[in-house]
Design a protein around this motif. Structure first.
Motif, PDB file in Angstrom:
ATOM      1  N   MET A  58       0.472  -1.130   0.103  1.00  0.00           N
ATOM      2  CA  MET A  58       0.098  -0.109   0.074  1.00  0.00           C
ATOM      3  C   MET A  58       0.588   1.465   0.369  1.00  0.00           C
ATOM      4  O   MET A  58       0.538   2.885  -0.248  1.00  0.00           O
ATOM      5  N   VAL A  59       2.035   1.311   0.796  1.00  0.00           N
ATOM      6  CA  VAL A  59       3.120   2.205   0.520  1.00  0.00           C
ATOM      7  C   VAL A  59       2.986   2.157  -0.619  1.00  0.00           C
ATOM      8  O   VAL A  59       3.420   1.947  -1.767  1.00  0.00           O
ATOM      9  N   GLY A  60       2.548   4.311  -0.952  1.00  0.00           N
ATOM     10  CA  GLY A  60       3.490   4.623  -2.193  1.00  0.00           C
ATOM     11  C   GLY A  60       1.897   4.368  -3.096  1.00  0.00           C
ATOM     12  O   GLY A  60       2.281   5.096  -5.078  1.00  0.00           O
ATOM     13  N   ARG A  61       0.667   3.591  -2.995  1.00  0.00           N
ATOM     14  CA  ARG A  61      -0.380   3.325  -3.607  1.00  0.00           C
ATOM     15  C   ARG A  61      -1.586   4.835  -3.626  1.00  0.00           C
ATOM     16  O   ARG A  61      -1.465   5.194  -2.667  1.00  0.00           O
ATOM     17  N   PRO A  62      -2.212   5.327  -4.144  1.00  0.00           N
ATOM     18  CA  PRO A  62      -3.189   6.137  -3.891  1.00  0.00           C
ATOM     19  C   PRO A  62      -4.439   5.589  -2.782  1.00  0.00           C
ATOM     20  O   PRO A  62      -4.639   4.195  -2.261  1.00  0.00           O
ATOM     21  N   TYR A  63      -4.908   6.185  -1.547  1.00  0.00           N
ATOM     22  CA  TYR A  63      -5.072   5.162  -0.830  1.00  0.00           C
ATOM     23  C   TYR A  63      -6.854   5.265  -1.363  1.00  0.00           C
ATOM     24  O   TYR A  63      -7.797   4.319  -1.101  1.00  0.00           O
TER      25      TYR A  63
END
Length: 172
Positions: A58-63
């Motif tokens: 998830m880190v670096g991806r859009p929420y």
């Protein structure tokens, strides 16, 4: 020598940050932070348990990946940056397996040393069980109301029958 404010560097701050990091990591609540563009910058174990994605995924991806309504987290961030208060919300979110979960989500601005909003911190918790319980209670309340209406009608009918029977018995 007097201090002019809290220390912003040094071992005390490092200890404080380590303590906060340990608390965030240990909580069962999903604790997530995003930058001003809605990109995930932190994702704790609670978020992994709730949504199914790991921190690395998830880190670096859009929420927005977890938003079930096709909405955009950037709109919430823009509201916070504009100084608007964003209260807790109940929302449907998507898990990594494609299933959905109802969450209670609270947001707060993340500020830099000058006070500028640089992102948003979110705490989310699964409220599915609570909502199911509330729905079940509402169902039983409606059922009870219907039964009470039937009982009131039966009592009215019995009162009328008793009145008629009493009147008939009192006549010769």
């Amino acid at each position: 020598m007097t201090s002019t404010g809290p220390r912003t560097t040094g071992p005390i701050l490092d200890d404080h940050r380590a303590l906060l990091a340990a608390i965030v990591d240990a909580t069962e609540q999903a604790v997530i932070s995003v930058d001003r563009d809605g990109v995930v910058t932190s994702w704790n174990r609670g978020a992994q348990d709730l949504y199914g994605w790991t921190e690395a995924e998830m880190v670096g991806r859009p929420y927005d990946v977890v938003l079930a309504d096709g909405g955009s987290s950037v709109a919430v961030i823009e509201d916070i940056v504009a100084g608007e208060s964003v209260a807790g919300v109940e929302a449907r979110r998507i898990r990594s397996d494609g299933s959905t979960v109802m969450v209670g989500e609270t947001t707060a601005p993340v500020r830099d040393d000058e006070g500028a909003v640089i992102g948003v911190a979110m705490i989310a918790r699964d409220i599915s069980e609570r909502l199911e319980t509330e729905a079940l209670l509402e169902h039983y309340r409606r059922e009870l109301d219907i039964r009470n209406q039937h009982l009131e009608q039966s009592n009215t009918d019995l009162e009328q029958f008793a009145y008629v029977a009493s009147h008939d018995l009192s006549e010769p």
